[in-house]
Design a protein around this motif. Structure first.
Motif, PDB file in Angstrom:
ATOM      1  N   LYS A  41       0.833  -1.203   0.000  1.00 34.68           N
ATOM      2  CA  LYS A  41       0.000   0.000   0.000  1.00 34.68           C
ATOM      3  C   LYS A  41       0.869   1.255   0.000  1.00 34.68           C
ATOM      4  N   VAL A  46       2.279   1.817  -3.426  1.00 32.95           N
ATOM      5  CA  VAL A  46       1.246   2.344  -4.335  1.00 32.95           C
ATOM      6  C   VAL A  46       0.974   3.803  -4.018  1.00 32.95           C
ATOM      7  N   PHE A  47       0.855   4.112  -2.728  1.00 32.87           N
ATOM      8  CA  PHE A  47       0.548   5.485  -2.312  1.00 32.87           C
ATOM      9  C   PHE A  47       1.635   6.451  -2.788  1.00 32.87           C
ATOM     10  N   THR A  91       3.875   6.034  -5.158  1.00 36.02           N
ATOM     11  CA  THR A  91       3.898   6.101  -6.628  1.00 36.02           C
ATOM     12  C   THR A  91       2.789   7.011  -7.147  1.00 36.02           C
ATOM     13  N   LEU A  92       1.581   6.807  -6.615  1.00 33.02           N
ATOM     14  CA  LEU A  92       0.437   7.595  -7.092  1.00 33.02           C
ATOM     15  C   LEU A  92       0.633   9.079  -6.800  1.00 33.02           C
ATOM     16  N   THR A 151      -6.893  11.401  -6.919  1.00 30.89           N
ATOM     17  CA  THR A 151      -6.008  10.308  -6.485  1.00 30.89           C
ATOM     18  C   THR A 151      -6.147  10.075  -4.985  1.00 30.89           C
ATOM     19  N   PHE A 166      -7.705   6.735  -3.157  1.00 31.33           N
ATOM     20  CA  PHE A 166      -6.859   5.987  -2.224  1.00 31.33           C
ATOM     21  C   PHE A 166      -7.502   5.935  -0.822  1.00 31.33           C
TER      22      PHE A 166
END
Lengths: 273, 195
Positions: free
Chosen positions: A12, A15-16, A18-19, B109, B113
């Motif tokens: 997670k 991903v966080f 990267t995003l 985003t 998330f």
């Protein structure tokens, strides 16, 4: 040994991070493009796909709404008898189409007259979409630089000022509406010739920096002043209310725009001077 | 005093002293499979198109419903952090390309998330959870857009006006979310009936 349960497990977190990096990079690219008055790579790619779909959906939606209105009108006549109802429905439908054409004709004549009075070249364009989120007030039109539409070109309709082009693609362009808070238009009151700056407040517009000694009456017309981008004399709206404080340097007026921004269908793009 | 043997006690506990509790009866339940990422992207495309054309004629005190926010939150609750985060990024890029000028991508985003984080704690089909998440995501997106406009575009003094719009938009989004969830439940019920 006690296992420590972590809510933010490694995947997670990856991903966080990267995003967020990608989102910030995209945002910075967009902001840099906005400052330069150009289109970012996304702005060139996405509208090429989306604008034709938007155009098709807009046309279909308007046609469906038109048909529904036509049917609603025909429905009131349907009580008389079934045969007559069908005939009336056909006539009402045809009548609506003719009315639409007549309305369109009047609108185009007005636009043509307006273009002639401004003694400048102009391009007619259809509104194909609005910005999906409400933070900005922009519209998309179906004419781009291949049709002569350039950045900073002024956009009007038959009722008054709509905004100006902020970026133009090959076959589409984005127009910043005067109701956007980042929009600034030099303007003056038609009766007293008192100058001010018109900025957007999302739903309406506001005229700032009007001298304290100027007497403003509700209902007065505000028009554009000749400036770097805008031609003079295009109607912006009418004064709704005045905010005058004795200890302030200037007074401010709230304006009802001449243009109904929720029902924009066809606009005229004036050539950049 | 009544003497009880172990087998008797076990039997009485198991049957609830003779009273049956309907809630403990086995119920038929449908195992819901989250849609694939391709389907989600297609839904997002449709949401953006509808939002930028048809929905512009429906407004509440200047605010428009955001199908993108509703879909993002639903994706987050149903599919988890990874899918919702990526979908949020893609939706934000598309929205910015259609006129957001960089104000949307970070907000979408983060909203995707954050909604995904809720999926591990809450039941995804719960209406109150869904509505609360939609309202929260609306404010989160609005706040992110405000910060970008304030810092990135140098526009000052927008908070007061924007915050009013967020409130109305949250209300509209919650209404859309409630209708969407109820429609999905009815559709699932009808599917079960047919089966």
């Amino acid at each position: 040994m006690v296992a420590i349960a972590s809510f933010w497990d490694e995947r997670k977190l990856l991903v966080f991070v990267t995003l967020i990096i990608l989102a910030c990079a995209a945002m910075l690219l967009e902001l840099a493009a906005v400052r330069r008055g150009e289109r970012s790579p996304f702005d060139q790619f996405v509208p090429a796909i989306v604008t034709p779909v938007q155009r098709a959906v807009s046309l279909t939606f308007n046609a469906v709404i038109g048909e529904i209105q036509t049917l609603a009108q025909a429905g009131t006549l349907g009580r008389e008898n079934a045969a007559l109802r069908q005939k009336v429905q056909r006539l009402a439908s045809a009548n609506e189409r003719l009315k639409d054409q007549a309305r369109e004709n009047v609108e185009l004549q007005r636009l043509l007259r307006l273009a002639q009075t401004k003694s400048t070249l102009a391009t007619a364009a259809d509104v194909v979409g609005y910005t999906p989120e409400a933070a900005r007030r922009e519209i998309a039109i179906d004419r781009g630089w291949r049709d002569g539409v350039r950045r900073d070109a002024v956009v009007i309709d038959d009722r008054g000022l709509v905004g100006h082009v902020i970026d133009a693609g090959g076959h589409d362009a984005h127009v910043l509406l005067i109701t956007d808070p980042t929009s600034s238009v030099p303007a003056y009151l038609r009766s007293t010739k008192s100058w001010g700056i018109v900025t957007g407040t999302w739903r309406r517009v506001r005229m700032k920096y009007i001298g304290q000694d100027v007497k403003i009456r509700p209902g007065e017309t505000v028009v554009t002043g000749r400036g770097e981008i805008y031609p003079g004399g295009v109607p912006i709206g009418t004064i709704r209310e005045v905010d005058r404080k004795d200890n302030a340097l200037y007074q401010t007026a709230v304006i009802d725009p001449a243009v109904d921004f929720n029902s924009l269908r066809r606009v005229l793009v004036l050539e950049t001077r | 005093m009544e003497a009880l043997n172990a087998a008797d006690v076990h039997e009485r506990l198991r049957t609830g002293s003779g009273r049956r509790d309907a809630r403990l009866d086995p119920q038929e339940a449908e195992i819901s499979v989250p849609p694939s990422f391709g389907v989600l992207c297609a839904l997002m495309f449709v949401a953006i198109i509808v939002q930028s054309t048809v929905l512009q004629s429906v407004s509440l005190r200047g605010a428009h419903a955001s199908l993108v926010t509703v879909l993002l939150v639903w994706t987050g609750l149903r599919c988890g952090v990874v899918a919702a985060g990526w979908l949020g990024l893609i939706a934000g890029l598309a929205e910015d390309a259609l006129g957001g000028s960089g104000t949307d991508v970070v907000g979408t985003t983060l909203a995707g998330f954050s909604a995904g984080l809720l999926s591990v704690r809450f039941f995804s089909d719960s209406l109150p959870v869904f509505l609360t998440a939609v309202a929260g995501a609306t404010f989160l997106r609005g706040l992110a857009a405000y910060l970008v406009m304030e810092i990135g575009l140098g526009e000052r003094g927008l908070f007061h006006r924007l915050s009013h719009e967020w409130a109305w938009q949250a209300l509209l989004n919650c209404a859309v979310a409630a209708v969407a969830l109820l429609v999905m439940r009815v559709a699932a019920h009808l599917r079960r009936e047919r089966a």
